[in-house]
Design an enzyme around this catalytic site. Structure first.
Site, PDB file in Angstrom:
ATOM      1  N   GLY A 207      -2.505  -5.753   0.214  1.00 45.49           N
ATOM      2  CA  GLY A 207      -1.925  -5.015  -0.913  1.00 45.49           C
ATOM      3  C   GLY A 207      -0.769  -4.168  -0.429  1.00 45.49           C
ATOM      4  O   GLY A 207      -0.467  -4.127   0.769  1.00 45.49           O
ATOM      5  N   LYS A 208      -0.157  -3.497  -1.377  1.00 49.90           N
ATOM      6  CA  LYS A 208       1.023  -2.670  -1.113  1.00 49.90           C
ATOM      7  C   LYS A 208       0.809  -1.705   0.054  1.00 49.90           C
ATOM      8  O   LYS A 208       1.724  -1.451   0.836  1.00 49.90           O
ATOM      9  CB  LYS A 208       1.379  -1.851  -2.366  1.00 49.90           C
ATOM     10  CG  LYS A 208       2.134  -2.654  -3.404  1.00 49.90           C
ATOM     11  CD  LYS A 208       3.626  -2.375  -3.305  1.00 49.90           C
ATOM     12  CE  LYS A 208       4.488  -3.527  -3.755  1.00 49.90           C
ATOM     13  NZ  LYS A 208       4.051  -4.237  -4.944  1.00 49.90           N
ATOM     14  N   ARG A 209      -0.403  -1.159   0.173  1.00 48.81           N
ATOM     15  CA  ARG A 209      -0.628  -0.147   1.216  1.00 48.81           C
ATOM     16  C   ARG A 209      -0.457  -0.734   2.622  1.00 48.81           C
ATOM     17  O   ARG A 209      -0.292  -0.011   3.587  1.00 48.81           O
ATOM     18  CB  ARG A 209      -2.010   0.489   1.061  1.00 48.81           C
ATOM     19  CG  ARG A 209      -3.145  -0.494   1.288  1.00 48.81           C
ATOM     20  CD  ARG A 209      -4.514   0.135   1.125  1.00 48.81           C
ATOM     21  NE  ARG A 209      -5.545  -0.857   1.309  1.00 48.81           N
ATOM     22  CZ  ARG A 209      -5.867  -1.778   0.425  1.00 48.81           C
ATOM     23  NH1 ARG A 209      -5.211  -1.848  -0.708  1.00 48.81           N
ATOM     24  NH2 ARG A 209      -6.820  -2.665   0.664  1.00 48.81           N
TER      25      ARG A 209
ATOM     26  N   GLY B  56       2.001  -2.794   3.440  1.00 51.77           N
ATOM     27  CA  GLY B  56       3.425  -3.080   3.674  1.00 51.77           C
ATOM     28  C   GLY B  56       3.921  -3.986   2.566  1.00 51.77           C
ATOM     29  O   GLY B  56       3.274  -4.096   1.524  1.00 51.77           O
TER      30      GLY B  56
END
Ligand code: GLU
Length: 482
Positions: free
Chosen positions: A253-255, A257
């Site tokens: 996920g976004k967290r 990268g």
């Protein structure tokens, strides 16, 4: 053996995620390996989740990686249309058929009633699911609902007993007891199908020979198998490919990268590198081969080598691969690919700079910071950088004056003799009683505006005599200001 026909079936809900595109890549590789067809089908039946340029983002992501398709919304094909929103009459016809067979039914429950039902189920600690209210309506009740013109959906009537099994060519048999399967909605009240009906109907009508999808779809398998059985269709081989996770083993996920394919392009990853990297997420030839060019992937890719375990997206490894592919590129090609990342550059000059940045970068977006000083008129930097930590303005000025005097003696073109120039400059430093570090440090900042730069002698050679001398002279003036 019939022809291989595999499909990538994204929903246009935003910038495609690398995990999805990895699955598309497996489809593409299998199609190319077998000489079959790769089909792009857009699953745009959930209008609420759609984004406006969703289809464009999908096409652009695939094109960036050079993943080509043989049939799809833009190129057509014998089994179109390839956008599900344009196939509504097909789904309606199939839903009607299931109702006529008695394996599906109309449900007239309102959203309020369903919400109330779920609330009660949750309060009892039960799994939320449809409670069969409309499954066993009498013909009279149905007729009354129809006369009243109530909105309705079509639901699958899941057999209350027995088990449903799907053979998954990656995971083996998946089995569930039917009593744990919900009476899934197949057709919504707005006439749009749900994913489950649309995917089964289209995979069948489009003659899909192998279905590959992310393993987050495993819970849907019983609904699909029951639909295949109800229609009396043969189930093509299915394989659920492993999820892509971050280093913490949680779904990528976004967290972790970047996750959008187009973001990787914008950050300066070469398609060769990302393609190679994605292919290895859940597939491997052996325990040692890491580098695969596209054709090697096509030659080597077989379904039996797809792994079951989740695949970790290792950003460090991607950078390493990207650096490798950058160094493999011919210099002309690298210059052409670098240009969009430093648009102010003169192309001929950028080409000349390739040997300077090629060994030093992992991503194309690192080039500008290394070589932008070649393309600027007046460098902006803090004059204090010329002086460095332990020196003073007078010493830095003396160093730059000496360097200027030495370099001035060389005519245009003679900057090529980097070794000779460097030796002379070292002698200057010695004469001034200066260490090399502050001497060359001042010169580097004057010429490049940076404390860290590509090799200084080569930089001066490529910058040329005139600009180099002008920059040194300007730095001397800066140091003279009080
Ligand atoms: N539309 C589904 C998705 O976006 C397709 C899943 C499948 O391949 O069956 O993931």
């Amino acid at each position: 053996m019939s022809e291989t026909r595999v499909r990538f079936a994204p929903s246009p809900t935003g910038a495609p995620h690398v995990g999805n595109i990895r699955t598309a890549l497996f489809d593409y590789l299998w199609a190319r390996h077998t000489g079959g067809k790769f089909i792009l089908r857009v699953e745009d039946t959930d209008q609420a989740r759609e984004v406006e340029n969703g289809l464009e983002l999908i096409l652009e992501s695939l094109r960036y990686l050079g993943i080509t398709w043989d049939e799809g919304p833009d190129v057509g094909g014998a089994y179109g249309p390839y956008e599900q929103s344009k196939r509504l009459p097909i789904y309606k016809r199939h839903a009607d058929q299931l109702i006529a067979q008695g394996v599906a039914y109309h449900c007239y429950c309102t959203e309020e009633r369903l919400e109330q039902m779920r609330k009660v189920q949750r309060a009892r600690g039960e799994q939320t699911r449809y409670d069969y209210r409309c499954r066993y309506l009498s013909p009279e009740e149905r007729a009354a609902n129809e006369r009243a013109g109530l909105p309705k959906v079509v639901r699958l009537a899941v057999p209350p007993e027995g088990k449903t099994t799907l053979h998954d060519f990656i995971r083996g048999d998946l089995t569930i007891e039917n009593k744990n399967v919900d009476d899934q909605v197949l057709l919504k009240s707005d006439g749009f199908p749900t994913y489950h009906l649309a995917v089964v109907v289209d995979d069948h009508l489009m003659k899909i020979s192998h279905v590959m999808r992310g393993d987050d779809w495993i819970p849907s398998f019983p609904k699909h198998v029951l639909l295949y059985q109800a229609f009396g269709w043969e189930i093509p081989p299915h394989g659920h490919v492993p999820m892509v996770t971050g280093a913490d083993k949680k779904k990528l996920g976004k967290r972790h990268g970047s996750t959008s394919v187009l973001q990787f392009r914008n950050d300066g990853y070469l398609p060769e590198a990302l393609l190679n990297f994605l292919a290895r997420l859940g597939w491997s030839l052996d325990d040692k081969t890491e580098i695969f060019a596209r054709q090697q992937l096509i030659d080597a890719f077989t379904l039996d080598k797809i792994e079951r375990a989740p695949a970790i997206f290792d950003y460090g490894k991607l950078d390493w691969l990207n650096g490798y592919y950058i160094r493999e590129l011919p210099d002309d090609e690298l210059a052409a690919r670098a240009l969009p990342f430093i648009p102010q550059a003169d192309p001929a000059m950028l080409r000349a700079l390739v040997p300077l940045f090629k060994p030093r970068i992992k991503k194309l977006n690192e080039i500008a910071a290394l070589v932008d000083f070649f393309f600027e008129q007046d460098l902006e930097y803090d004059p204090q950088l010329l002086i460095g930590k332990d020196a003073d303005a007078a010493t830095a000025r003396a160093a730059l004056r000496a360097a200027h005097a030495t370099l001035e003696k060389y005519p245009e073109g003679a900057f090529d003799d980097e070794e000779k120039i460097e030796a002379e400059l070292r002698a200057d430093a010695e004469r001034l009683g200066m260490k090399n570090l502050p001497f060359f440090g001042a010169l580097r900042v004057a010429v490049t505006g940076k404390t860290v730069s590509p090799p200084l002698m080569s930089s001066m050679r490529l910058l040329g005599r005139e600009k180099t001398l002008r920059r040194i002279a300007r730095a001397i003036v800066m140091l003279e200001k009080p």
